[in-house]
Write a protein that holds these residues in place. Structure first.
Motif, short mmCIF file in Angstrom:
data_model
loop_
_atom_site.label_atom_id
_atom_site.label_comp_id
_atom_site.label_asym_id
_atom_site.label_seq_id
_atom_site.Cartn_x
_atom_site.Cartn_y
_atom_site.Cartn_z
N PHE A 1 0.83 -1.20 0.00
CA PHE A 1 0.00 0.00 0.00
C PHE A 1 0.86 1.26 0.00
O PHE A 1 0.53 2.26 -0.64
N LYS B 1 2.13 1.71 -3.56
CA LYS B 1 1.03 2.13 -4.43
C LYS B 1 0.69 3.59 -4.18
O LYS B 1 0.41 4.36 -5.12
N ASP B 2 0.72 4.00 -2.92
CA ASP B 2 0.43 5.40 -2.58
C ASP B 2 1.51 6.32 -3.12
O ASP B 2 1.22 7.40 -3.64
#
Length: 359
Positions: free
Chosen positions: A183, A186-187
């Motif tokens: 995550f 991806k961020d």
């Protein structure tokens, strides 16, 4: 074969027939690939599939045997690694142990001759981006594995390279931290718009992160496309088997006089959909566990004995022995009745829920 793009509409990266051999051993067959600006492309495959070799040729760490490489329309095939505008993140973070977090992140900016004021400003932004501002003065040995990885990511993102290459960057982390860092990556990709090429052998990681997946096998590209396309519409039995859980029925095509087409398998004759299928051709039918129903609820049916019942938290998986050395995995959601171990049951699915692929 891919041609050099025009300057008005060019990909960020163009791999034009790159190949690598070590004597008689072929590490990568001629490969053609275009990566768009801001795209997150994952090279996925088993060990020896050629994914790391391709990444190393893009970075300049390995010279190709043949082919060309373009970055932003420029031929960079012979450009040495230190002169390519590329960032590298590896499984082993390669942080400088004698430098603080802030100094590690600022190192590539210092090497590029930026002023102290500019370095301080950009490092502060990078630290905020990875939420490590409170640890700026610590040394790598004082950080957890996840924190060290975030430092390595910030060090790469801070100087805004044209392309960021990541080679198994989460391989050394435990499962929970690995999922958390997915995550994070991806961020970062969303915030920066960076073009990322990511190497992994973890199918779930590839599905979670990628805009597109380039699935590799035996030193070549097996299939390339968005994650949902490769999962739902695999082109080969290898692609179906490598990404996600698949039930694969192999057999020979039987074209009936009534227009109906079946696949003769060890588990029985299965109705298939497909155009221009040759009679007696070897094919494989792929059915995902979530598309199989317990009982007679579809046109295709197989019978078998429940060999295993596996509780997986959000679902229960049944392993059903339908033929000698052939088991089918069925996904059962919470609240639905379960058969008993050893029970003989019927499994069914609709023909349109299955995909016909080359074996």
């Amino acid at each position: 074969m891919l041609a050099k793009p025009d300057q008005a509409n060019q990909p960020k990266l163009l791999v034009d027939g790159l190949a690598k051999s070590y004597g008689p051993a072929v590490a990568l067959k001629p490969t053609h690939l275009a990566v768009e600006p801001g795209e997150f492309l994952t090279l996925l495959g088993p060990s020896g599939s050629g994914k790391t070799t391709l990444l190393q040729m893009v970075s300049g760490l390995v010279a190709p045997t043949q082919g060309r490489l373009f970055i932003d329309g420029r031929d960079e095939t012979q450009t040495p690694v230190h002169k390519r505008d590329i960032g590298l993140v590896f499984q082993h973070y390669a942080l400088f142990p004698h430098l603080t977090v802030a100094e590690n992140i600022g190192f590539p900016l210092k090497m590029r001759g930026l002023s102290s004021a500019d370095i301080q400003k950009q490092v502060a932004g990078a630290l905020e981006m990875v939420q490590l501002g409170h640890l700026a003065g610590r040394f790598p040995r004082e950080l957890s594995g996840g924190q060290q990885q975030r430092v390595a990511l910030a060090r790469c993102f801070v100087y805004k390279p044209a392309i960021i290459l990541m080679d198994e960057p989460l391989g050394a982390l435990d499962k929970k931290l690995r999922e958390h860092m997915q995550f994070e990556i991806k961020d970062l990709h969303r915030k920066t718009g960076a073009t990322i090429i990511y190497v992994t052998h973890d199918q779930e990681e590839a599905l979670a992160l990628s805009d597109r997946i380039c699935l590799m096998n035996h030193a070549r590209v097996e299939q390339i496309g968005p994650p949902h396309e490769i999962y739902a519409r695999p082109r080969t039995a290898f692609a179906a088997d490598f990404i996600g859980i698949s039930n694969i029925f192999r057999g020979r095509v039987e074209c009936g006089a009534d227009g109906a087409t079946h696949l003769a398998t060890a588990s029985g004759r299965l109705r298939i959909d497909g155009d221009n299928l040759a009679n007696d051709a070897e094919m494989a039918l792929v059915v995902r566990p979530e598309h199989i129903e317990l009982g007679s609820a579809g046109e295709n049916e197989v019978r078998g004995n429940v060999a295993e019942i596996v509780y997986a938290g959000s679902e229960t998986r049944l392993l059903v022995e339908v033929a000698a050395d052939e088991r089918v995995t069925v996904r059962v959601l919470p609240g639905k009745p379960l058969p008993k171990l050893g029970e003989n049951i019927t499994l069914s699915w609709k023909p349109e829920a299955a995909v016909l692929v080359t074996p």
